[in-house]
Scaffold this motif. Structure first.
Motif, PDB file in Angstrom:
ATOM      1  N   LYS A   1      19.648 -64.786-100.462  1.00 37.34           N
ATOM      2  CA  LYS A   1      18.293 -64.895-100.993  1.00 37.34           C
ATOM      3  C   LYS A   1      17.815 -63.567-101.575  1.00 37.34           C
ATOM      4  N   THR A   2      18.557 -62.506-101.298  1.00 31.37           N
ATOM      5  CA  THR A   2      18.153 -61.168-101.735  1.00 31.37           C
ATOM      6  C   THR A   2      19.019 -60.636-102.867  1.00 31.37           C
ATOM      7  N   GLY A   3      20.168 -61.262-103.106  1.00 26.80           N
ATOM      8  CA  GLY A   3      21.105 -60.750-104.094  1.00 26.80           C
ATOM      9  C   GLY A   3      22.153 -59.857-103.492  1.00 26.80           C
ATOM     10  N   SER A   4      22.009 -59.518-102.198  1.00 27.30           N
ATOM     11  CA  SER A   4      22.970 -58.683-101.497  1.00 27.30           C
ATOM     12  C   SER A   4      23.640 -59.487-100.389  1.00 27.30           C
ATOM     13  N   PHE A   5      24.709 -58.942 -99.856  1.00 28.97           N
ATOM     14  CA  PHE A   5      25.507 -59.622 -98.836  1.00 28.97           C
ATOM     15  C   PHE A   5      24.694 -59.856 -97.575  1.00 28.97           C
ATOM     16  N   ILE A   6      24.717 -61.100 -97.088  1.00 35.31           N
ATOM     17  CA  ILE A   6      23.985 -61.418 -95.857  1.00 35.31           C
ATOM     18  C   ILE A   6      24.866 -62.137 -94.840  1.00 35.31           C
ATOM     19  N   GLY A   7      26.188 -62.132 -95.052  1.00 34.19           N
ATOM     20  CA  GLY A   7      27.038 -62.703 -94.014  1.00 34.19           C
ATOM     21  C   GLY A   7      28.301 -63.391 -94.484  1.00 34.19           C
ATOM     22  N   TYR A   8      28.255 -64.062 -95.644  1.00 36.86           N
ATOM     23  CA  TYR A   8      29.428 -64.793 -96.094  1.00 36.86           C
ATOM     24  C   TYR A   8      29.668 -64.589 -97.590  1.00 36.86           C
ATOM     25  N   SER A   9      30.938 -64.605 -97.956  1.00 35.86           N
ATOM     26  CA  SER A   9      31.317 -64.519 -99.365  1.00 35.86           C
ATOM     27  C   SER A   9      32.413 -65.545 -99.622  1.00 35.86           C
ATOM     28  N   PHE A  10      32.694 -65.774-100.913  1.00 44.01           N
ATOM     29  CA  PHE A  10      33.599 -66.860-101.287  1.00 44.01           C
ATOM     30  C   PHE A  10      34.572 -66.374-102.357  1.00 44.01           C
ATOM     31  N   ALA A  11      35.816 -66.830-102.232  1.00 45.58           N
ATOM     32  CA  ALA A  11      36.873 -66.399-103.153  1.00 45.58           C
ATOM     33  C   ALA A  11      37.646 -67.603-103.669  1.00 45.58           C
ATOM     34  N   VAL A  12      38.032 -67.553-104.947  1.00 44.23           N
ATOM     35  CA  VAL A  12      38.914 -68.566-105.521  1.00 44.23           C
ATOM     36  C   VAL A  12      40.307 -68.360-104.923  1.00 44.23           C
ATOM     37  N   PRO A  13      40.906 -69.379-104.297  1.00 43.73           N
ATOM     38  CA  PRO A  13      42.237 -69.209-103.696  1.00 43.73           C
ATOM     39  C   PRO A  13      43.263 -68.741-104.718  1.00 43.73           C
ATOM     40  N   SER A  14      44.219 -67.946-104.261  1.00 45.56           N
ATOM     41  CA  SER A  14      45.214 -67.368-105.169  1.00 45.56           C
ATOM     42  C   SER A  14      46.070 -68.442-105.833  1.00 45.56           C
ATOM     43  N   ASN A  15      46.348 -69.544-105.149  1.00 41.02           N
ATOM     44  CA  ASN A  15      47.148 -70.607-105.762  1.00 41.02           C
ATOM     45  C   ASN A  15      46.461 -71.189-106.994  1.00 41.02           C
ATOM     46  N   ILE A  16      45.135 -71.353-106.913  1.00 42.19           N
ATOM     47  CA  ILE A  16      44.385 -71.855-108.063  1.00 42.19           C
ATOM     48  C   ILE A  16      44.347 -70.812-109.167  1.00 42.19           C
ATOM     49  N   ALA A  17      44.068 -69.553-108.808  1.00 46.42           N
ATOM     50  CA  ALA A  17      44.002 -68.480-109.802  1.00 46.42           C
ATOM     51  C   ALA A  17      45.334 -68.331-110.532  1.00 46.42           C
ATOM     52  N   LYS A  18      46.427 -68.372-109.789  1.00 49.99           N
ATOM     53  CA  LYS A  18      47.756 -68.214-110.405  1.00 49.99           C
ATOM     54  C   LYS A  18      48.067 -69.357-111.354  1.00 49.99           C
ATOM     55  N   LYS A  19      47.734 -70.591-110.959  1.00 52.12           N
ATOM     56  CA  LYS A  19      48.004 -71.737-111.821  1.00 52.12           C
ATOM     57  C   LYS A  19      47.190 -71.652-113.103  1.00 52.12           C
ATOM     58  N   VAL A  20      45.913 -71.252-112.996  1.00 55.11           N
ATOM     59  CA  VAL A  20      45.062 -71.089-114.177  1.00 55.11           C
ATOM     60  C   VAL A  20      45.644 -70.036-115.109  1.00 55.11           C
ATOM     61  N   ILE A  21      46.070 -68.911-114.547  1.00 54.19           N
ATOM     62  CA  ILE A  21      46.645 -67.825-115.344  1.00 54.19           C
ATOM     63  C   ILE A  21      47.911 -68.283-116.056  1.00 54.19           C
ATOM     64  N   ASP A  22      48.790 -68.979-115.338  1.00 54.84           N
ATOM     65  CA  ASP A  22      50.030 -69.475-115.949  1.00 54.84           C
ATOM     66  C   ASP A  22      49.729 -70.422-117.100  1.00 54.84           C
ATOM     67  N   ASP A  23      48.724 -71.293-116.916  1.00 58.38           N
ATOM     68  CA  ASP A  23      48.346 -72.229-117.987  1.00 58.38           C
ATOM     69  C   ASP A  23      47.796 -71.491-119.204  1.00 58.38           C
ATOM     70  N   LEU A  24      46.947 -70.487-118.959  1.00 59.78           N
ATOM     71  CA  LEU A  24      46.370 -69.731-120.070  1.00 59.78           C
ATOM     72  C   LEU A  24      47.455 -69.009-120.864  1.00 59.78           C
ATOM     73  N   LEU A  25      48.456 -68.488-120.176  1.00 56.63           N
ATOM     74  CA  LEU A  25      49.538 -67.778-120.856  1.00 56.63           C
ATOM     75  C   LEU A  25      50.445 -68.739-121.619  1.00 56.63           C
ATOM     76  N   GLU A  26      50.726 -69.899-121.050  1.00 55.65           N
ATOM     77  CA  GLU A  26      51.684 -70.825-121.653  1.00 55.65           C
ATOM     78  C   GLU A  26      51.049 -71.763-122.668  1.00 55.65           C
ATOM     79  N   PHE A  27      49.850 -72.263-122.357  1.00 46.77           N
ATOM     80  CA  PHE A  27      49.242 -73.281-123.206  1.00 46.77           C
ATOM     81  C   PHE A  27      47.965 -72.822-123.906  1.00 46.77           C
TER      82      PHE A  27
END
Length: 462
Positions: free
Chosen positions: A250-276
């Motif tokens: 609610k403040t714009g700063s860290f208050i307890g939890y954060s979220f990350a895109v899993p590496s498997n999803i990031a890697k697949k997206v990157i491979d697709d962008l490079l190939e297709f």
């Protein structure tokens, strides 16, 4: 009488001297200390304290290796966007004033994923940027080329040309990471370079909107603040398990939890962008029945005709519990597994049917429906028959319309979008992207469609 008192005094003095001498000479020796040994009582119990074990493990966990491996491969990303400020009075009176241009600076983080300079970051870090500058941990600066983006998964791929091989972070299998496992968040919060924070994985397959969202984040309590976006989430071996993307605050700063895109999803997206050059989205070919919120798994509501799910023998009412032996308890987890796969791949789908478990091998299909969030419509690629009927090479069919503005003008489900801003539309994915990027700053969006009678109509939307 005087002699009597004299003798009495001498007697008392002599007794006192004798008693004092006795105390001095023999007192230490006459004290007797008794030690009674009490037998130690033992109690048999099943309870085993985990507190000391947890503390010991925390103390023995060494983060220095992971920090040293990752800190030099996380970069500072600076983007410059050219914005236009329009005077509202000019719009009101219809003046042909193009407005005043100004530069908007944004910052974030990125992760080097190859020695030849490929960098992954968040799409929102570089969105609308006209110039991207990368600063390495050694303070060297480079201009970056934007290779491709995926707005839906918030991933972007950049490239810099450096003189030497660059340090990079290898990908880990994010499916293997466990809740409670230690992780490090590495980034550049508040323009503070090379910042490392530690935490544990709090949850997996987390969505931020509820069970119908498309997100499938890794949730952690490692401190992440503005500027950390696009940075690395690594395990204690220094391997990439996620790309830090969001916080709830609610403040714009860290208050307890954060979220990350899993590496498997990031890697697949990157491979697709490079190939297709674009993300190849894979689907089972099913509709979801979300009417029963108490079900652990994902209930199939229907199957698309000719889809891999239908051909494999899956049925309406089946409850999906696993994908390739990865447990599925909610839609976001199913979404996360499919996002990391490509069309044409086969996956083992375990379902419950009539109380019994069974596994079906399903070939994934290519996604052909796409969402325009700004227009609130769902678009689908045209079939070969539809293209032949209207003599079209491409186009996008409106299969769901929740936009009141479109309703007002009479644009209905079944209409085919063939041009947007006088640009021919190739497919549904392209149409959705053009609509979302064009509908900004009050700029009119011109759409040409084919109505249900096969006639062409043109509309302008603000």
């Amino acid at each position: 009488m005087k002699k009597f008192f004299s003798f009495l005094g001498i007697a008392i003095l002599g007794g006192a001297l004798t008693l004092g001498g006795y105390k001095m000479l023999f007192n230490e020796q006459v004290i007797i200390e008794r030690t009674i040994e009490q037998p130690m009582q033992t109690v048999q119990a099943n309870y085993k304290s985990t507190l000391n074990t947890a503390v010991t493990n925390a103390i023995s966990t060494d983060f220095t290796v992971a920090a040293e491996k990752s800190v030099h491969a996380v970069v500072h990303v600076k983007n410059t966007a050219i914005k236009t400020q329009v005077n509202p009075l000019d719009l009101f009176f219809g003046n042909n004033n193009n407005g005043r241009e100004y530069k908007q600076i944004g910052t974030g983080s990125g992760v080097i994923i190859s020695s030849d300079g490929y960098i992954v970051t968040n799409n929102h870090v570089i969105d609308s940027a006209s110039d991207i500058e990368i600063t390495l941990n050694n303070k060297k600066k480079y201009k970056a080329e934007l290779i491709g983006t995926d707005k839906e998964n918030d991933i972007a791929l950049l490239k810099i040309n450096a003189e030497l091989d660059l340090p990079y972070i290898p990908f880990a299998n994010s499916d293997n990471i466990k809740v409670g496992e230690w992780v490090l968040a590495v980034g550049n919060p508040y323009n503070l370079t090379s910042t490392v924070t530690a935490g544990i994985v709090s949850a997996k397959g987390r969505d931020l909107e509820g069970n119908s969202a498309i997100d499938s984040f890794i949730q952690t309590d490692a401190a992440v603040n503005p500027g950390n976006s696009g940075g690395a989430l690594v395990n204690t071996r220094g391997e990439l398990v996620g790309i830090n993307t969001a916080i709830t605050s609610k403040t714009g700063s860290f208050i307890g939890y954060s979220f990350a895109v899993p590496s498997n999803i990031a890697k697949k997206v990157i491979d697709d962008l490079l190939e297709f050059g674009a993300v190849q989205e894979a689907v089972l070919g099913i509709n979801i029945d979300s009417s029963d919120a108490d079900i652990e798994g994902v209930k199939i509501g229907g199957l698309s005709e000719g889809s891999g799910a239908e051909k494999s023998g899956l049925k309406s009412g089946d409850i999906i519990t696993k994908v390739n032996n990865v447990k599925i308890s909610k839609f976001s987890e199913l979404r996360g597994q499919l996002t990391a796969k490509r069309p044409g791949e086969f996956v083992d789908i375990t379902v419950i049917r009539d109380g019994e478990f069974m596994t079906k091998k399903v070939e994934l299909s290519k996604k052909d429906t796409f969402v325009s969030r700004s227009f609130n419509i769902i678009l689908k690629d045209l079939t070969k028959k539809e293209r032949n009927t209207y003599n079209l090479k491409g186009g996008a069919k409106i299969v769901r319309n929740a936009n009141k503005s479109l309703d007002y003008y009479g644009v209905k489900e079944g209409y085919i979008i063939i041009e947007i801003n006088k640009k021919v539309v190739s497919n549904a994915s392209e149409a959705a992207k053009i609509l979302d990027t064009s509908n900004t700053n009050g700029t009119p969006v011109y759409i040409e469609v084919i109505n249900l009678e096969g006639e062409r109509e043109r509309y302008a939307f603000r």
